[in-house]
Design an enzyme around this catalytic site. Structure first.
Site, PDB file in Angstrom:
ATOM      1  N   ASP A 198       0.863  -1.167   0.000  1.00 22.58           N
ATOM      2  CA  ASP A 198       0.000   0.000   0.000  1.00 22.58           C
ATOM      3  C   ASP A 198       0.909   1.229   0.000  1.00 22.58           C
ATOM      4  O   ASP A 198       2.088   1.133   0.349  1.00 22.58           O
ATOM      5  CB  ASP A 198      -0.882  -0.032   1.246  1.00 22.58           C
ATOM      6  CG  ASP A 198      -1.707   1.224   1.392  1.00 22.58           C
ATOM      7  OD1 ASP A 198      -2.347   1.620   0.410  1.00 22.58           O
ATOM      8  OD2 ASP A 198      -1.698   1.804   2.493  1.00 22.58           O
ATOM      9  N   ASP A 252      -1.584  -1.069   6.026  1.00 18.46           N
ATOM     10  CA  ASP A 252      -1.799  -0.611   7.395  1.00 18.46           C
ATOM     11  C   ASP A 252      -3.222  -0.149   7.678  1.00 18.46           C
ATOM     12  O   ASP A 252      -3.610  -0.030   8.828  1.00 18.46           O
ATOM     13  CB  ASP A 252      -0.837   0.533   7.734  1.00 18.46           C
ATOM     14  CG  ASP A 252      -1.237   1.827   7.057  1.00 18.46           C
ATOM     15  OD1 ASP A 252      -1.578   1.780   5.855  1.00 18.46           O
ATOM     16  OD2 ASP A 252      -1.212   2.876   7.717  1.00 18.46           O
TER      17      ASP A 252
END
Length: 629
Positions: free
Chosen positions: A311, A500
């Site tokens: 990400d 996350d």
């Protein structure tokens, strides 16, 4: 002496074997070899029967190993009269469990240390000022707690004292004490320094950082890797080969004792013990490196990873805005920054906090401001040392001053006007983590073929970050389901995914190995991941891969050492040069060698030492990053 007796009592078969050996020895010395043979042989047959019963139960459960080899070794030595060799085999089998327990206990030392230090009580300051010791589960959000010198912080909370120094090694692996100031977030599990501190609880015990680690550790300790089952499958051809060699030696020599001599040195302990000990050692090593591996099978997947997906926001980048450029017009840049920070310090907007943090980082004091007024979602104005300062969007500054900024700029930023004139612009961006490029390079060196960025951000921003980090494949503008599809269709597998946020939870679960940045990431991401990085440092992901590779390598080496030594002894025994009793003791040496080698997984490998692991990259304060200005 008491410790030895207590350990023997915990393993009754080992104790019984030693007692039978003592009784048999006394009978031999007393001139009653026949009685000694009966006592020892009977005990060996009982042990073989118990072992055979367990073997049948395993076969019914669909599990197969090499218990048959051990049972055959005991019975064959009894039949040919080598009853002392049979007793040594019994000692080896029963002692194998004790050796495994000792070795596994040493390997998981880092994991169990976390459990032993789990906070159980807290000292709560009541409204009247009295301090009461309560169970940690009774602490509620908002309670003020007192932590005495060298005590463990019981729950997550905000520091109420001016200063505090804590030992956070059990959480982050950082060996040096960490200084905190008023308002810092303290994590449960950290050990206080020499001065008492006060904090205000921001989470209950069950939701605090330390309890999350404890839950992950317990899950990790109960797991069994697929590789261990592979070791069981390796044992099947080994068993067949050992039996074939034993029968061949008997037929060629005409001496039935050759069967016992061969099978005694073909016992299965290296295969049964080596792989589990190595994997427990690898999980311990990963925990020391700041990565909690939920399943020991995940270590094998980490070792074989061929695609690494990331990400962007909060993973490859800091996940919060930072001032990257100060553009001043008719005023010094440092002066512009100070004036902007003077009025922004009264705003709670994340961009305002970023401006103030950057100004304070220069080491110069931030001036105070008077008559400060904030217009939500637009900007803030105030008076600084007699000068009217306006900070905010280009539209807000134009409206307040009646002028238009000469350079509206692109991207995220705030404009500044002083005394009715545009004075400059502060550009803010979510910067690349300094360890990101090194992490991706380390993964490539470790055998990862392709690195990917999967982000919902725009194409231009994504490609800029990807170019700085060295990402091979950039996918921008993705929804959570698009990320899942990208991972599922990746050509090179296994695939590991690092994220996350809450929106990363689906793709972390879909990846072969999901790695969550758990220090500041969401609980949903941590719960769906296979590995949780407990410190805000991306390079720990590369370290986890290297730990997995070393663990797999050590496990195979341990099995290989056991097999090579056992096969060598078997061949030698087939020639008649190795008595059964001597062979039984030599096999004990083989078992010990494989266990000691498996314990090497606890130590870092040479490649792991080359990965530079930095300190946490950002403060632990949780900041919400706005989607725009």
């Amino acid at each position: 002496m008491r410790t030895v007796v207590r350990r023997l009592a915990a393993h009754p078969v080992v104790l019984a074997t030693l007692v039978v050996g003592l009784v048999g020895g006394v009978l031999e010395v007393a001139g009653l070899p026949g009685a000694a043979r009966v006592v020892v042989s009977a005990f060996a047959v009982v042990v073989a029967a118990v072992q055979a019963r367990g073997m049948v139960a395993d076969l019914r459960a669909g599990q197969h190993g090499i218990d048959l080899l051990a049972v055959t070794a005991i019975l064959s030595t009894v039949v040919v009269g080598e009853y002392w060799a049979a007793l040594v085999v019994c000692l080896m089998l029963s002692g194998g469990e004790a050796l495994e327990e000792y070795a596994a206990g040493r390997a998981r030392r880092e994991l169990t240390g976390l459990l032993q230090n789990a906070p159980r009580t807290a000292r709560r300051r009541d409204a009247d000022g009295t301090v009461t010791e309560v169970d940690v589960d009774e602490v509620e959000v908002g309670d003020v707690l007192v932590v005495r010198p060298f005590e463990v912080v019981p729950v997550d909370g905000v520091l109420e004292s001016d200063l505090a120094t804590l030992d956070e090694s059990s959480l982050t692996g950082e060996s040096l004490p960490v200084d905190h100031v008023l308002g810092d977030l303290l994590l449960s599990g950290a050990v206080n320094g020499a001065e008492a501190l006060e904090l205000r609880a921001t989470a209950r015990a069950a939701d605090s950082q330390y309890q999350r680690i404890v839950a992950l550790v317990r899950e990790a300790q109960e797991s069994k890797a697929p590789f261990v089952r592979l070791a069981d499958r390796v044992a099947v051809p080994f068993t067949v080969g050992a039996l074939a060699l034993a029968v061949t030696a008997w037929l060629v020599s005409g001496d039935p004792s050759r069967i016992a001599e061969v099978l005694v040195v073909a016992t299965p302990c290296p295969l049964i013990i080596a792989a589990p000990v190595a994997f427990l050692g690898g999980m311990s090593r990963a925990a020391r490196a700041g990565a909690i591996v939920k399943s020991s099978g995940t270590l094998e997947q980490l070792a074989r990873a061929r695609t690494a997906a990331f990400d962007k926001t909060g993973t490859l980048t800091f996940g919060r805005p930072r001032v990257t450029h100060v553009q001043a017009d008719g005023i010094a840049p440092d002066e512009l920054l100070g004036l902007a920070a003077a009025v922004e310090q009264y705003s709670s907007h994340p961009l305002a906090q970023a401006v103030v943090a950057h100004a304070r980082a220069t080491g110069r004091p931030v001036p105070t401001a008077d008559d400060v007024a904030e217009v939500p979602a637009h900007g803030v104005r105030g008076t600084v040392e007699g000068r009217v300062v306006v900070v905010g969007s280009a539209r807000f500054v134009a409206r307040e001053t009646g002028t238009t900024p000469q350079d509206p700029g692109t991207g995220t930023g705030v404009h500044v006007a002083v005394d009715g004139r545009p004075a400059g612009r502060l550009t803010l961006a979510d910067e690349l983590r300094p360890e990101a490029a090194g992490t991706l390079a380390a993964l490539h060196r470790a055998g990862v073929r392709t690195t990917m960025m999967l982000t919902g951000d725009g194409e231009a921003v994504a490609r800029r970050i990807a170019a700085e980090a060295g990402v091979d494949d950039v996918r921008a503008g993705l929804l959570p389901q698009d990320k899942v599809e990208a991972v599922r269709t990746a050509p090179h597998r296994p695939v590991l995914m690092v994220g996350d946020g809450v929106n990363d939870a689906p793709v972390l679960a879909a990846a072969d190995v999901g790695i969550a940045m758990g220090a500041r990431g969401s609980s949903a991401a941590s719960e769906s991941a296979d590995v949780v990085i407990m410190v805000d440092d991306l390079s720990r992901a590369a370290r986890a891969v290297l730990v997995g590779q070393r663990t797999l390598r050590v496990a195979w080496q341990s099995i290989g050492i056991g097999l090579v030594l056992s096969i060598g002894l078997m061949v030698f025994a087939a020639t008649g040069g190795l008595p059964a009793l001597v062979g039984a003791w030599l096999q004990e040496v083989v078992d010990l060698a494989t266990i000691l080698w498996a314990l090497l997984a606890v130590r870092p490998g040479r490649s792991e030492r080359t990965v530079v692991v930095g300190a946490p990259s950002v403060p632990r304060e949780e900041l919400r990053v706005p989607s725009g200005v």
